[in-house]
Enzyme design. Structure first.
Site, PDB file in Angstrom:
ATOM      1  N   SER A  22      27.267  14.558   4.597  1.00  0.00           N
ATOM      2  CA  SER A  22      26.163  13.142   4.765  1.00  0.00           C
ATOM      3  C   SER A  22      26.429  12.772   5.949  1.00  0.00           C
ATOM      4  O   SER A  22      25.840  11.764   6.171  1.00  0.00           O
ATOM      5  CB  SER A  22      26.907  12.051   3.667  1.00  0.00           C
ATOM      6  N   ASN A 110      37.101   8.582  -1.496  1.00  0.00           N
ATOM      7  CA  ASN A 110      36.221   7.633  -2.573  1.00  0.00           C
ATOM      8  C   ASN A 110      36.267   6.103  -2.409  1.00  0.00           C
ATOM      9  O   ASN A 110      35.297   5.483  -2.591  1.00  0.00           O
ATOM     10  CB  ASN A 110      36.611   8.132  -3.768  1.00  0.00           C
ATOM     11  N   THR A 155      -7.326 -19.400  -9.276  1.00  0.00           N
ATOM     12  CA  THR A 155      -6.689 -18.655 -10.415  1.00  0.00           C
ATOM     13  C   THR A 155      -7.921 -17.541 -10.839  1.00  0.00           C
ATOM     14  O   THR A 155      -8.957 -17.914 -10.716  1.00  0.00           O
ATOM     15  CB  THR A 155      -6.525 -19.858 -11.617  1.00  0.00           C
ATOM     16  N   HIS A 156      -7.065 -16.480 -11.274  1.00  0.00           N
ATOM     17  CA  HIS A 156      -8.049 -15.263 -11.556  1.00  0.00           C
ATOM     18  C   HIS A 156      -9.124 -14.901 -10.281  1.00  0.00           C
ATOM     19  O   HIS A 156     -10.068 -14.387 -10.553  1.00  0.00           O
ATOM     20  CB  HIS A 156      -8.988 -15.430 -12.733  1.00  0.00           C
ATOM     21  N   SER A 277     -10.862   1.095  14.790  1.00  0.00           N
ATOM     22  CA  SER A 277     -11.339   2.404  14.250  1.00  0.00           C
ATOM     23  C   SER A 277     -11.641   3.502  15.414  1.00  0.00           C
ATOM     24  O   SER A 277     -12.215   2.790  16.253  1.00  0.00           O
ATOM     25  CB  SER A 277     -12.402   2.137  13.511  1.00  0.00           C
ATOM     26  N   LYS A 283     -14.796  -2.268  14.397  1.00  0.00           N
ATOM     27  CA  LYS A 283     -13.881  -2.611  13.392  1.00  0.00           C
ATOM     28  C   LYS A 283     -12.567  -3.406  14.153  1.00  0.00           C
ATOM     29  O   LYS A 283     -12.266  -3.042  15.106  1.00  0.00           O
ATOM     30  CB  LYS A 283     -13.131  -1.250  12.902  1.00  0.00           C
ATOM     31  N   ASN A 285      -8.928  -3.784  12.065  1.00  0.00           N
ATOM     32  CA  ASN A 285      -8.293  -3.611  10.874  1.00  0.00           C
ATOM     33  C   ASN A 285      -6.828  -4.334  10.645  1.00  0.00           C
ATOM     34  O   ASN A 285      -6.078  -4.280  11.453  1.00  0.00           O
ATOM     35  CB  ASN A 285      -8.293  -2.147  10.672  1.00  0.00           C
ATOM     36  N   GLU A 290      -1.661  -4.213   5.911  1.00  0.00           N
ATOM     37  CA  GLU A 290      -1.629  -3.113   4.788  1.00  0.00           C
ATOM     38  C   GLU A 290      -0.387  -2.292   4.791  1.00  0.00           C
ATOM     39  O   GLU A 290       0.019  -1.891   3.947  1.00  0.00           O
ATOM     40  CB  GLU A 290      -2.834  -1.942   5.376  1.00  0.00           C
TER      41      GLU A 290
END
Ligand code: ARG
Length: 473
Positions: A22, A110, A155-156, A277, A283, A285, A290
């Protein structure tokens, strides 16, 4: 020398030997290992197992090792070390000779890894809480800048009612404050010291466990050696809290991504947190956003991994537990970068308040307030709802807003309408009619902002950042 080779007749398969190590990842626990080993040396010295000179020699060598590694990362290049515990022992012996081997008396790796990981998670909690406070401050500052600017709330993902931009931003501050609280809560529970638990049954030495705990700023020793050496609840909780924090950041990122589209145009992306881009020259972005959304999936997966790893383990220590370090490290690094970048973005992002205001006044978003107006005039709310619904239908046919209907047209729908209707459905009045604790009325939001700032200041750790976390006494 290995820490366990005596009973073996054959060497390990060389590929397996390097595969089971490890050290490539637990080398990050050097400071924690040094702190825990220093506390252990002090306890051995109290028992007369180490002389005062030996314990001093050990503690000095441990500190020197930590300082050397801080200056030069190559100190941590060790092809032989199995894990951080083995590495530190090897270094001790290199530096002070045979006395270095005395430190492992009555001790097991341990309990060491259980201790190191608690110390690590505890320090990361403190760091993360401060980073959350930085981010929440950036949100609060934007809320202050926004003043009484209005926007549509959804909402929605359909326009619902206007709110203050500040009210919207403060909604995220609430989430972040809860995340910080959850981290602090996890810290309270984890703050006990496994040292003295031995391999499984408790140390064979009558160690002063309370003194060791105190030296490491734990509240006290753990109460059951089998639990202490196999428990990873604190690490599970930690990764879970980070996963939830990730979900909050991801919701925010998704909303920013929607709001920065040309279609919405509420958010002007800062160029410093965007990319272009290679194909389409026009572009810009929203890469930061993201990636925040994408990396939140990693945080969720890490939390899930932790549960899956532990669920089949009979008590107590099993080597499977070694794997639980990896998601803890990964989530820590991931969330730290996310929080830093999000705070940087929030300091730079600009909102198009004019466009937000226009959107807040379109599509009869004052209909709820209009129904409330009628209800105040004594019309039952269910009826009022129907009447305003019919008025909205009329607006759709005529291509106007509610305030574009004449009093005659309104009175034809219900006689309770009067001239003060036009005042009651103006944007500011619509906001201010939500005059309740937690509502978007301007006065309420002003108070909420002041209150949020105070609560953010309170969650910050009083401890000096980056200062000494461990007491080496
Ligand atoms: N590197 C190990 C881990 O992280 C330390 C504990 C090893 N204990 C053992 N009995 N092999 O889990």
């Amino acid at each position: 020398m290995k820490m366990w080779s005596g009973r073996f007749r054959q060497p390990l398969n060389p590929e397996f030997e390097s595969w089971q190590r490890s050290f490539p990842f637990d080398k990050q626990l050097l400071s924690e290992e040094v702190a825990a080993s220093s506390a252990y040396a002090a306890a051995l010295e109290k028992l007369g197992i180490l002389s005062l000179a030996e314990s001093k020699q050990i503690v000095d060598a441990l500190r020197a090792l930590e300082a050397d590694a801080a200056k030069n990362a190559a100190v941590l290049d060790d092809e032989e070390a199995e894990d951080i515990h083995h590495f530190v022992e090897r270094e001790l012996v290199k530096r002070i000779g045979e006395a270095g081997y005395k430190l492992h008396n009555g001790r097991s790796r341990n309990e060491q890894i259980a201790t190191d990981l608690r110390l690590f998670v505890r320090a990361q909690i403190d760091e993360t809480v401060d980073l959350i406070a930085d981010l929440a401050d950036a949100f609060a500052a934007k809320a202050g800048e926004a003043g009484e600017a209005e926007m549509p709330a959804y909402t929605h993902l359909q326009r619902a009612e206007p709110v203050l931009v500040a009210h919207w931003l403060l909604a995220y501050v609430e989430m972040f404050l809860r995340d910080a609280e959850r981290l602090k809560d996890c810290r309270e529970r984890l703050n006990v010291c496994p040292l003295g638990s031995g391999a499984i049954a408790g140390s064979t030495l009558p160690l002063d466990r309370s003194a060791m705990a105190k030296q490491l700023n734990f509240d006290g020793p753990t109460t059951n050696s089998m639990d202490a050496t196999s428990d990873r609840d604190f690490a599970i909780e930690f990764t879970q809290v980070l996963a939830l924090l990730g979900v909050h950041l991801s919701r925010w990122a998704e909303e920013q991504i929607i709001f920065c589209t040309q279609e919405f145009g509420f958010v002007k992306l800062p160029e410093s947190f965007s990319t272009g881009s290679s194909a389409m020259p026009q572009k810009q972005n929203p890469d930061l956003l993201e990636l925040v959304r994408g990396k939140s999936a990693r945080l969720m997966a890490n939390a899930q991994f932790m549960l899956a790893n532990v669920k089949g383990l009979a008590l107590a220590y099993n080597k499977d537990l070694q794997e639980t370090q990896i998601p803890v490290f990964d989530s820590t690094q991931t969330v730290t970068a996310m929080l830093r970048h999000c705070a940087g973005y929030m300091r730079e992002v600009q909102f198009d308040f004019e466009r937000m205001k226009q959107a807040a006044q379109a599509h009869s978003m004052n209909a709820f307030a209009a129904a409330t107006y009628l209800a105040r005039k004594g019309v039952a709310f269910r009826r009022a709802h129907e009447v305003i619904g019919a008025a909205v239908r009329l607006c759709i046919d005529k291509g106007c807003e509610l305030e574009g209907l004449s009093l005659d047209e309104l009175k034809a729908l219900n006689p309770a309408f009067e001239n003060d209707f036009y005042q009651a459905v103006k944007l500011q009045a619509v906001l201010d009619c939500h005059d309740v604790v937690g509502g978007t009325a301007r006065g309420r939001v002003k108070n909420a902002l002041a209150d949020a700032k105070e609560r953010i200041a309170k969650i910050r750790n009083s401890k000096v950042r980056g200062g000494a976390v461990y007491a080496h006494t």
